[in-house]
Write a protein that holds these residues in place. Structure first.
Motif, PDB file in Angstrom:
ATOM      1  N   PHE A 159     -15.743  -4.910  -0.930  1.00  0.00           N
ATOM      2  CA  PHE A 159     -15.045  -3.791  -1.568  1.00  0.00           C
ATOM      3  C   PHE A 159     -13.767  -4.269  -2.268  1.00  0.00           C
ATOM      4  O   PHE A 159     -13.426  -3.782  -3.340  1.00  0.00           O
ATOM      5  CB  PHE A 159     -14.704  -2.693  -0.556  1.00  0.00           C
ATOM      6  N   ALA A 160     -13.081  -5.233  -1.669  1.00  0.00           N
ATOM      7  CA  ALA A 160     -11.865  -5.772  -2.287  1.00  0.00           C
ATOM      8  C   ALA A 160     -12.188  -6.448  -3.617  1.00  0.00           C
ATOM      9  O   ALA A 160     -11.406  -6.369  -4.570  1.00  0.00           O
ATOM     10  CB  ALA A 160     -11.181  -6.754  -1.340  1.00  0.00           C
ATOM     11  N   LEU A 205     -14.700  -5.571  -5.633  1.00  0.00           N
ATOM     12  CA  LEU A 205     -14.968  -4.487  -6.580  1.00  0.00           C
ATOM     13  C   LEU A 205     -13.673  -3.854  -7.086  1.00  0.00           C
ATOM     14  O   LEU A 205     -13.528  -3.559  -8.274  1.00  0.00           O
ATOM     15  CB  LEU A 205     -15.854  -3.428  -5.930  1.00  0.00           C
ATOM     16  N   ARG A 206     -12.741  -3.644  -6.155  1.00  0.00           N
ATOM     17  CA  ARG A 206     -11.465  -3.032  -6.537  1.00  0.00           C
ATOM     18  C   ARG A 206     -10.658  -3.971  -7.438  1.00  0.00           C
ATOM     19  O   ARG A 206     -10.047  -3.531  -8.415  1.00  0.00           O
ATOM     20  CB  ARG A 206     -10.674  -2.694  -5.270  1.00  0.00           C
ATOM     21  N   ARG A 225     -12.169  -3.877 -10.885  1.00  0.00           N
ATOM     22  CA  ARG A 225     -11.825  -2.630 -11.577  1.00  0.00           C
ATOM     23  C   ARG A 225     -10.384  -2.665 -12.080  1.00  0.00           C
ATOM     24  O   ARG A 225     -10.084  -2.241 -13.196  1.00  0.00           O
ATOM     25  CB  ARG A 225     -12.044  -1.448 -10.630  1.00  0.00           C
ATOM     26  N   ASP A 226      -9.469  -3.185 -11.266  1.00  0.00           N
ATOM     27  CA  ASP A 226      -8.069  -3.310 -11.691  1.00  0.00           C
ATOM     28  C   ASP A 226      -7.944  -4.259 -12.889  1.00  0.00           C
ATOM     29  O   ASP A 226      -7.166  -4.008 -13.807  1.00  0.00           O
ATOM     30  CB  ASP A 226      -7.195  -3.802 -10.536  1.00  0.00           C
ATOM     31  N   ASP A 246      -9.029  -2.415 -15.956  1.00  0.00           N
ATOM     32  CA  ASP A 246      -8.001  -1.483 -16.404  1.00  0.00           C
ATOM     33  C   ASP A 246      -6.854  -2.209 -17.109  1.00  0.00           C
ATOM     34  O   ASP A 246      -6.347  -1.744 -18.131  1.00  0.00           O
ATOM     35  CB  ASP A 246      -7.463  -0.667 -15.227  1.00  0.00           C
TER      36      ASP A 246
END
Length: 176
Positions: free
Chosen positions: A141-142, A144-145, A148-149, A152
């Motif tokens: 999950f880290a 994926l996050r 995503r960051d 952005d």
């Protein structure tokens, strides 16, 4: 003799420099060249896009073009935007007999086309590219996050580059 040569060289440099003209690209004060470009940017509508990362670029670009205001109801120009995402590994660490990626890069490539709203005639086009790095820890999950960051961050930077490219195109149009 040396003073005369230095004086002649200085005079030549001043003569060359006097031929250069520098104008602000995005001016906001009355009577300053470049104000037309700022007004022209406010008359650009950015067409809808279909992906999350392209939407991030579009939202930031609309904010930059219009200063936080909504898009114009009757725009003078339309901007078609296409954004492509690429994710790759920047570094790999070998553990036992496996190569495990520990860092990644997100690359966003935008292609834009500026057209007149009334006629649909192309005015300008181009492309810009931005890369953003991110860390790949062991937790899924880290990762994926972090990706995503990075998307952005790249989207915000790409919107800045697109705004500058469109402003340069507008300045060229205003000079013609």
């Amino acid at each position: 003799m040396i003073r005369a040569a230095a004086a002649a060289g200085a005079a030549l440099m001043l003569a060359m420099a006097s031929g250069c003209t520098v104008r602000p690209l995005l001016a906001t004060q009355e009577g300053v060249p470049g104000r037309q470009t700022t007004a022209s940017l406010a008359s650009v509508a950015v067409n809808p896009v279909s992906t999350r990362y392209a939407q991030e670029v579009r939202n930031e670009l609309i904010f930059l073009l219009h200063g936080g205001a909504a898009q114009p109801v009757a725009p003078r120009y339309n901007l078609d935007l296409s954004v492509v995402l690429s994710v790759g590994s920047a570094a790999e660490v070998q553990r036992a007999h496996e190569n495990e990626p520990t860092a990644g890069t997100v690359t966003l490539i935008a292609t834009y086309r500026l057209t007149e709203a009334a006629t649909g005639e192309p005015v300008a086009q181009g492309n810009r590219q931005v890369m953003s790095a991110f860390d790949r820890p062991l937790q899924e999950f880290a990762v994926l996050r972090a990706q995503r960051d990075a998307e952005d961050r790249a989207a915000r930077e790409l919107a800045e580059l697109l705004r500058l490219a469109v402003a340069q195109d507008m300045a060229r149009l205003n000079l013609q």
